[in-house]
Design a protein around this motif. Structure first.
Motif, PDB file in Angstrom:
ATOM      1  N   UNK A 183      17.101 -12.229  -0.392  1.00  0.00           N
ATOM      2  CA  UNK A 183      17.115 -13.675  -0.593  1.00  0.00           C
ATOM      3  C   UNK A 183      15.790 -14.148  -1.191  1.00  0.00           C
ATOM      4  N   UNK A 184      14.704 -13.524  -0.755  1.00  0.00           N
ATOM      5  CA  UNK A 184      13.398 -13.869  -1.325  1.00  0.00           C
ATOM      6  C   UNK A 184      13.348 -13.526  -2.805  1.00  0.00           C
ATOM      7  N   UNK A 185      13.869 -12.358  -3.165  1.00  0.00           N
ATOM      8  CA  UNK A 185      13.840 -11.939  -4.574  1.00  0.00           C
ATOM      9  C   UNK A 185      14.701 -12.855  -5.446  1.00  0.00           C
ATOM     10  N   UNK A 186      15.772 -13.356  -4.868  1.00  0.00           N
ATOM     11  CA  UNK A 186      16.614 -14.280  -5.639  1.00  0.00           C
ATOM     12  C   UNK A 186      15.823 -15.554  -5.968  1.00  0.00           C
ATOM     13  N   UNK A 187      15.074 -16.045  -4.980  1.00  0.00           N
ATOM     14  CA  UNK A 187      14.270 -17.251  -5.217  1.00  0.00           C
ATOM     15  C   UNK A 187      13.111 -16.979  -6.169  1.00  0.00           C
ATOM     16  N   UNK A 188      12.596 -15.746  -6.144  1.00  0.00           N
ATOM     17  CA  UNK A 188      11.521 -15.363  -7.051  1.00  0.00           C
ATOM     18  C   UNK A 188      12.041 -15.020  -8.443  1.00  0.00           C
ATOM     19  N   UNK A 189      13.372 -14.973  -8.563  1.00  0.00           N
ATOM     20  CA  UNK A 189      14.058 -14.632  -9.815  1.00  0.00           C
ATOM     21  C   UNK A 189      13.705 -13.223 -10.290  1.00  0.00           C
ATOM     22  N   UNK A 190      13.523 -12.318  -9.322  1.00  0.00           N
ATOM     23  CA  UNK A 190      13.312 -10.911  -9.654  1.00  0.00           C
ATOM     24  C   UNK A 190      14.632 -10.282 -10.078  1.00  0.00           C
ATOM     25  N   UNK A 191      14.561  -9.428 -11.059  1.00  0.00           N
ATOM     26  CA  UNK A 191      15.721  -8.636 -11.445  1.00  0.00           C
ATOM     27  C   UNK A 191      15.598  -7.257 -10.819  1.00  0.00           C
ATOM     28  N   UNK A 192      16.663  -6.860 -10.125  1.00  0.00           N
ATOM     29  CA  UNK A 192      16.699  -5.543  -9.472  1.00  0.00           C
ATOM     30  C   UNK A 192      17.613  -4.638 -10.285  1.00  0.00           C
ATOM     31  N   UNK A 193      17.178  -3.445 -10.685  1.00  0.00           N
ATOM     32  CA  UNK A 193      15.902  -2.772 -10.394  1.00  0.00           C
ATOM     33  C   UNK A 193      14.858  -2.931 -11.510  1.00  0.00           C
ATOM     34  N   UNK A 194      15.139  -3.777 -12.506  1.00  0.00           N
ATOM     35  CA  UNK A 194      14.215  -3.864 -13.642  1.00  0.00           C
ATOM     36  C   UNK A 194      12.807  -4.285 -13.197  1.00  0.00           C
ATOM     37  N   UNK A 195      12.734  -5.329 -12.374  1.00  0.00           N
ATOM     38  CA  UNK A 195      11.428  -5.817 -11.909  1.00  0.00           C
ATOM     39  C   UNK A 195      10.955  -5.068 -10.663  1.00  0.00           C
ATOM     40  N   UNK A 196      11.904  -4.712  -9.818  1.00  0.00           N
ATOM     41  CA  UNK A 196      11.542  -4.068  -8.559  1.00  0.00           C
ATOM     42  C   UNK A 196      12.702  -3.211  -8.052  1.00  0.00           C
ATOM     43  N   UNK A 197      12.388  -1.977  -7.663  1.00  0.00           N
ATOM     44  CA  UNK A 197      13.390  -1.106  -7.037  1.00  0.00           C
ATOM     45  C   UNK A 197      13.414  -1.379  -5.537  1.00  0.00           C
ATOM     46  N   UNK A 198      14.613  -1.266  -4.944  1.00  0.00           N
ATOM     47  CA  UNK A 198      14.763  -1.628  -3.526  1.00  0.00           C
ATOM     48  C   UNK A 198      15.534  -0.549  -2.772  1.00  0.00           C
ATOM     49  N   UNK A 199      14.966  -0.142  -1.626  1.00  0.00           N
ATOM     50  CA  UNK A 199      15.661   0.734  -0.675  1.00  0.00           C
ATOM     51  C   UNK A 199      15.461   0.140   0.716  1.00  0.00           C
ATOM     52  N   UNK A 200      16.513   0.155   1.532  1.00  0.00           N
ATOM     53  CA  UNK A 200      16.407  -0.357   2.902  1.00  0.00           C
ATOM     54  C   UNK A 200      16.918   0.673   3.897  1.00  0.00           C
ATOM     55  N   UNK A 201      16.329   0.684   5.074  1.00  0.00           N
ATOM     56  CA  UNK A 201      16.893   1.448   6.178  1.00  0.00           C
ATOM     57  C   UNK A 201      18.144   0.742   6.687  1.00  0.00           C
ATOM     58  N   UNK A 202      19.072   1.533   7.204  1.00  0.00           N
ATOM     59  CA  UNK A 202      20.292   1.058   7.886  1.00  0.00           C
ATOM     60  C   UNK A 202      21.243   0.351   6.915  1.00  0.00           C
TER      61      UNK A 202
END
Length: 336
Positions: free
Chosen positions: A260-279
């Protein structure tokens, strides 16, 4: 509808009430009751759909055929899925499960243990809060079977089943490095629990081996806060670190706030930032793009915890303490 009693079975089978009692409680052969009579009583009990009284059985045997399951948050999908498998496994061996949530609250944890003791559960499966070690020791001194799941106390002599958190985090971080990411952040909480420390340690050592660890890229969120506060803290952190090109969230609720934070920051995933989460979480599969995760071996943890608990409940004086680490699975999706 009238409750069927052993007297009803005795009348129908044309035997004494004591004979029915012996057969129902598995003592027919020991009391020299003939196989034919045992079979007849069992068939009548089944035909009448007899259900033994849990209270009467408890008074007679000291057992309630029940397990107390204490987890952090039953509304969290990881714990909900874990509870579902444990309940299914317990049902297969004719046990029922009382489950409840601590909310990671110390006083609540103590209250729940005491309540389940009063309910005379036969054993405990517990996701412990940070300072529950003395209470676990008390259960052991009371000869109460207990198994810890998801987290544990390193020096305590009690069986536990957990994921290999260090390995899961280490491998995920190494994958991000191989993908060319150099400015990798981690989002943890402030609980100080061993599983969270091990997850951060795996991340830290993977980066230090490459000479790219930076302590300023570690964000700690307060567990006892609402989602909006987590979102705001995440936004602030990433605004202050625009160089970050990948992030590892150490629990799914932090990952969900991060998205939700990245959406407000208008980050593009994975172009701007790669994301991995536990669980893993259903929302990660539905998100666009889909989110990569380190999935816990929920079924393996649940089944093993029941096995370890049963070994204590059937032979408390001579069981083996087992400390089991199960491997997680890095599930790669569109976010990397």
């Amino acid at each position: 509808m009238k409750r069927i009693t052993i007297k009803d079975i005795a009348i129908k089978a044309e035997v004494s009430i004591s004979t029915v009692s012996f057969v129902i409680n598995g003592k027919g052969e020991k009391m020299a009751i003939s196989p034919a009579v045992i079979k007849k009583v069992q068939e009548v009990a089944q035909k009448l759909d007899y259900r033994p009284s849990m209270i009467a059985s408890s008074l007679r045997t000291g057992k309630t055929r029940s397990i107390g399951l204490i987890v952090e948050d039953i509304s969290n999908q990881f714990f909900a899925d874990l509870a579902r498998v444990i309940e299914d496994e317990a049902k297969n061996i004719d046990y029922r499960v009382f489950y409840c949530s601590t909310g990671d609250d110390e006083a609540r944890s103590e209250e729940l243990v005491q309540s389940l003791l009063q309910a005379n559960v036969d054993g405990f499966i517990i996701t412990p809060t940070k300072n529950l070690e003395k209470t676990i020791d008390m259960l052991i001194k009371m000869y109460k079977p207990v198994v810890l799941i998801d987290r544990y106390f390193a020096n305590q002599k009690v069986s536990h089943v957990a994921m290999d958190n260090y390995d899961g985090s280490y491998e995920a971080t190494k994958f991000l490095i191989r993908q060319g990411r150099k400015n990798i952040a981690v989002v943890n909480n402030k609980s100080g629990m061993i599983q969270m420390k091990l997850r951060e340690k795996g991340y830290t050592e993977a980066l230090k081996e490459e000479g790219i660890y930076d302590k300023d890229r570690v964000l700690y969120l307060d567990y006892h806060t609402n989602e909006q506060t987590r979102i705001d803290a995440t936004i602030s952190f990433f605004k202050n670190h625009p160089e970050i090109d990948a992030v590892l969230f150490l629990a799914n609720y932090m990952g969900l706030a991060g998205l939700q934070a990245f959406r407000k920051l208008e980050y593009k995933i994975p172009e701007d930032i790669s994301v991995i989460s536990f669980d893993d979480h259903d929302s990660f599969k539905l998100h666009t793009p889909t989110i990569s995760v380190i999935a816990q071996p929920i079924e393996n943890i649940a089944i093993k915890s029941i096995q370890l608990l049963m070994s204590q409940m059937t032979n408390f004086s001579d069981f083996t303490i087992e400390k089991v680490l199960q491997k997680g699975t890095l599930i790669l999706r569109e976010s990397v």
